[in-house]
Every structure is written in structure tokens, then in C-alpha cells.
Design a protein around this motif. Structure first.
Motif, PDB file in Angstrom:
ATOM      1  N   MET A 107      -7.322  -7.019  -0.107  1.00 33.43           N
ATOM      2  CA  MET A 107      -6.154  -6.844   0.763  1.00 33.43           C
ATOM      3  C   MET A 107      -6.483  -7.243   2.205  1.00 33.43           C
ATOM      4  SD  MET A 107      -3.341  -6.110  -0.774  1.00 33.43           S
ATOM      5  CE  MET A 107      -2.119  -5.171   0.135  1.00 33.43           C
ATOM      6  N   GLU A 108      -7.687  -6.925   2.647  1.00 32.18           N
ATOM      7  CA  GLU A 108      -8.103  -7.338   4.005  1.00 32.18           C
ATOM      8  C   GLU A 108      -8.124  -8.862   4.104  1.00 32.18           C
ATOM      9  OE1 GLU A 108      -9.238  -5.318   6.650  1.00 32.18           O
ATOM     10  OE2 GLU A 108      -9.418  -3.348   5.698  1.00 32.18           O
ATOM     11  N   LEU A 112      -4.753   1.128   5.597  1.00 33.95           N
ATOM     12  CA  LEU A 112      -4.509  -0.266   5.227  1.00 33.95           C
ATOM     13  C   LEU A 112      -3.071  -0.674   5.570  1.00 33.95           C
ATOM     14  CD1 LEU A 112      -5.619  -2.819   3.719  1.00 33.95           C
ATOM     15  CD2 LEU A 112      -4.581  -1.870   1.649  1.00 33.95           C
ATOM     16  N   ASP A 113      -2.143   0.207   5.245  1.00 32.95           N
ATOM     17  CA  ASP A 113      -0.732  -0.045   5.538  1.00 32.95           C
ATOM     18  C   ASP A 113      -0.525  -0.251   7.040  1.00 32.95           C
ATOM     19  OD1 ASP A 113       2.079  -0.176   5.124  1.00 32.95           O
ATOM     20  OD2 ASP A 113       2.264   1.969   5.542  1.00 32.95           O
ATOM     21  N   PHE A 117      -9.286  -2.942  -1.727  1.00 31.58           N
ATOM     22  CA  PHE A 117      -9.255  -2.912  -0.264  1.00 31.58           C
ATOM     23  C   PHE A 117      -9.819  -4.192   0.356  1.00 31.58           C
ATOM     24  CE2 PHE A 117      -8.967   1.747  -0.991  1.00 31.58           C
ATOM     25  CZ  PHE A 117      -7.798   1.971  -0.279  1.00 31.58           C
ATOM     26  N   SER A 118     -10.948  -4.683  -0.182  1.00 32.38           N
ATOM     27  CA  SER A 118     -11.536  -5.888   0.427  1.00 32.38           C
ATOM     28  C   SER A 118     -10.621  -7.095   0.237  1.00 32.38           C
ATOM     29  CB  SER A 118     -12.945  -6.142  -0.121  1.00 32.38           C
ATOM     30  OG  SER A 118     -12.914  -6.502  -1.476  1.00 32.38           O
ATOM     31  N   PRO A 177       0.814  -1.228   0.000  1.00 31.77           N
ATOM     32  CA  PRO A 177       0.000   0.000   0.000  1.00 31.77           C
ATOM     33  C   PRO A 177       0.845   1.274   0.000  1.00 31.77           C
ATOM     34  CG  PRO A 177      -0.856  -1.569   1.611  1.00 31.77           C
ATOM     35  CD  PRO A 177       0.440  -2.139   1.104  1.00 31.77           C
ATOM     36  N   LYS A 213      -2.731  -1.289   9.191  1.00 30.03           N
ATOM     37  CA  LYS A 213      -3.304  -2.582   9.568  1.00 30.03           C
ATOM     38  C   LYS A 213      -2.350  -3.730   9.278  1.00 30.03           C
ATOM     39  CE  LYS A 213      -8.283  -2.207   9.152  1.00 30.03           C
ATOM     40  NZ  LYS A 213      -9.444  -2.483   8.308  1.00 30.03           N
ATOM     41  N   PHE A 214      -1.699  -3.678   8.125  1.00 24.93           N
ATOM     42  CA  PHE A 214      -0.722  -4.721   7.779  1.00 24.93           C
ATOM     43  C   PHE A 214       0.465  -4.694   8.747  1.00 24.93           C
ATOM     44  CE2 PHE A 214      -1.257  -7.336   3.933  1.00 24.93           C
ATOM     45  CZ  PHE A 214      -2.495  -6.898   3.498  1.00 24.93           C
ATOM     46  N   GLU A 251      -6.990   6.300   3.019  1.00 29.08           N
ATOM     47  CA  GLU A 251      -7.430   4.903   3.071  1.00 29.08           C
ATOM     48  C   GLU A 251      -6.248   3.939   2.953  1.00 29.08           C
ATOM     49  OE1 GLU A 251     -11.391   3.286   1.279  1.00 29.08           O
ATOM     50  OE2 GLU A 251     -10.808   5.031   0.086  1.00 29.08           O
ATOM     51  N   LEU A 252      -5.325   4.265   2.056  1.00 28.51           N
ATOM     52  CA  LEU A 252      -4.161   3.387   1.875  1.00 28.51           C
ATOM     53  C   LEU A 252      -3.262   3.394   3.102  1.00 28.51           C
ATOM     54  CD1 LEU A 252      -3.273   4.122  -1.875  1.00 28.51           C
ATOM     55  CD2 LEU A 252      -4.008   1.917  -0.940  1.00 28.51           C
TER      56      LEU A 252
END
Ligand SMILES: [Zn+2]
Length: 316
Positions: free
Chosen positions: A302-303, A195-196, A299-300, A156, A198-199, A191-192
Motif C-alpha cells: 500500500m505504501e 495508513l488511511d 502495508f508495504s 483501509p 497517509k493516503f 495501523e490501518l
């Protein structure tokens, strides 16, 4: 008679309403004045996130098709000629690049040439040129040709770099809308970044760090989150692993205590599943997002990828 006439009037009125709807619909897709051709899904996703309804985006890789070896149809060649902007990844889809040279779109952006992307190179069999990655017996790789690893979108943070480049290119092509592109970019980056984060958190404390993947699509993801990748096929899913290579991966997976061999949605899972069977461990999907299924987004998926990784690596 009167009845029939009023029915007719209703039918006509409905027809007008319906045709009104459909024409306004086609207007709105056409009114995306800027015609963008995206080589494959992740680029389409970025172009739409930033371009909004100011652009119309055509993804040249049809749904369900593995994009590495894209062949163009004659109508795509015509469309390419009319495009205001082509977004592509050099070295990834040779047919597209060849066509782009013949029928030049007004502008094009090679996303591997973006500044600050911190490109990884890899051998065709998918070994990234990471310094930590040189084990004994792998020196031979220095003789092999290194090519750019195209799969940057699976990190991301690198996708943010690319998104910024797409936004400035769109502003250059269509300066009237540059403010809107910038504000769409800001929302997309937020948003990215989430996500980053979260990872980073999700993969911070895991029992293992080796991921055995179907093709070598996860080099950037591994690089970003401290994992290491062994790929059954190479950079391209079509490259067939030799029995020797499979044997090596099997040994490495055993030594590491690997629980899961990953396969993909678009490429054949056969080799990965056979290897998992041989090792008597699980197989699961890790999606390189080279295409997208109905109802899913970058996004979905990647989750889902994060969940699959956390399970396979026993992360806390
Ligand atoms: Zn790939």
C-alpha cells in the motif's frame, strides 16, 4: 573408539535438540487451534493479524496465482471440510463457494455481507455505480447487470470494518481467546488508521484525479480518496477490452493529461503497456494486492501504491 562414542553421543544429542525444535515448531502452527481458510491474501493477512498464533491460516490462492478464477485441488476440498472458519468474498471465486456448499466448513463469513462496508457495485467492465460517474453515453450501463465490487481491501477504512467483523467471528468460534482477538484488532486498526491518514494527506492536493488501471480493482480506493478510475479490463483481469473501449480510454487519458498507465504484478501487463506506448506515456505498477510477493505485506505494498499514485497524479 572412545572418540567415536562421544561423537555418537554428540550426534544423538544434536538430533534430539533438532527434533525438539522441529516438533515444537510444528506444534505451534498446529496449536493455532482454530483452523481458518482464507480465500486469498488480504483475508489471510487480516486473519493472521487478529488471530495471531491462536489460529492457523491457510490461504487457498497459491503464491503467484491470480485469485479471480481460483480452482481448488482435491486436498484443499478436504481441508475446507476440516476448517473451523472460512473467510471468503461472495461472487469472487465461484469454485470455492461451490466446494464450500458440498463440504461445509464449521463456520463461514462472506466479507461482502459485513454491515457498514458501504459496498460499491459495478458493471462487469468495471464502472462503479458512483453518481458522479455518469457521463453522457454511459446511460447504457443501467441496462447492464451490476455486481458487487469485491476489492474492498484497497480502502483501509473499509478493511477496518472487515477486520472488526473477522474479530467478532473469531470470538464467536473461539470465545476463550476473545480478549486476545480484541487487543490484536485494536493494534491492527491503529495501523490501518495511520495508513488511511497517509493516503488522505498524500492524495489531498494533486494535479489530476484519473487513474487508468489494468483491471477495475481500485474502485474503493478511488471512492475513498476522491479519484476516478478507468479500467482497461473489467472487474476481472481476464475480461478483454474491445478496441473501441481501448480507444475511449486513450482519448480520455489524453484529454486528462494522464502521465501513467498502471499495470499489475499478477495479471499480464501487455495491454496496459501497449496502450502506454501508443499514448507515448509511462507505465507503472499499481498493485491490487490479490497476492503477495516474498518479503512484502499489505502495508508495504500500500505504501508503494501511494508513492506510485502520487507520482502519476503529480501530488504535492
Ligand atoms: Zn481483482
Amino acid at each position: 573408539m572412545k572418540n567415536n562414542l562421544s561423537n555418537l553421543a554428540i550426534t544423538l544429542a544434536l538430533g534430539l535438540i533438532l527434533s525438539g525444535c522441529s516438533s515444537s515448531e510444528s506444534d505451534s502452527s498446529a496449536s493455532g487451534g482454530i483452523k481458518v481458510v482464507a480465500a486469498m491474501y488480504p483475508l489471510e493477512f487480516v486473519a493472521k493479524a487478529i488471530g495471531g498464533d491462536m489460529v492457523s491460516v491457510e490461504n487457498f490462492t497459491p503464491p503467484g496465482v491470480e485469485p479471480h478464477d481460483l480452482e481448488l485441488t482435491p486436498s484443499q476440498v478436504v481441508e475446507l471440510d476440516a476448517a473451523d472458519l472460512l473467510l471468503y468474498i461472495s461472487g469472487f471465486q465461484p469454485a470455492l463457494e461451490e466446494a464450500a456448499q458440498q463440504s461445509a466448513p464449521a463456520n463461514s463469513l462472506d466479507l461482502l455481507s459485513v454491515d457498514g462496508l458501504n459496498l460499491l457495485t459495478a458493471t462487469e467492465d468495471g464502472h462503479n455505480d458512483g453518481a458522479e460517474d455518469v457521463n453522457e453515453g454511459e446511460e447504457a450501463h443501467s441496462d447492464e447487470e451490476m455486481v458487487n465490487d469485491p476489492h474492498f481491501w484497497l480502502d483501509p477504512a473499509r478493511l477496518i470494518v472487515v477486520a472488526k467483523a473477522v474479530a467478532s467471528k473469531l470470538s464467536e468460534v473461539n470465545p476463550e481467546n476473545s480478549e486476545a482477538f480484541e487487543s490484536n484488532l485494536a493494534a491492527f486498526v491503529t495501523e490501518l488508521e495511520a495508513l488511511d491518514a497517509k493516503f488522505t494527506t498524500g492524495l489531498a492536493t494533486c494535479e489530476r484525479d484519473l487513474i487508468v488501471t489494468s483491471h477495475a480493482a481500485f474502485g474503493y480506493l478511488a471512492d475513498a480518496y476522491g479519484l476516478s478510475q478507468e479500467a482497461i479490463a473489467g472487474l476481472s483481469p481476464e475480461s478483454e477490452p474491445t478496441p473501441k473501449r481501448l480507444n475511449e480510454i486513450g482519448k480520455e487519458a489524453k484529454a486528462d493529461g494522464t502521465t501513467t498507465i498502471f499495470f499489475e504484478t499478477l495479471a499480464s501487463p501487455k495491454v496496459a503497456q501497449t496502450l502506454a506506448n501508443d499514448l507515448n506515456i509511462e507505465s507503472a505498477v499499481l498493485d491490487p494486492i490479490e497476492g503477495i510477493s516474498e518479503g512484502q505485506t499489505y502495508f508495504s505494498v500500500m505504501e508503494s501504491n501511494l508513492e506510485a499514485l502520487r507520482k502519476a497524479l503529480s501530488c504535492k
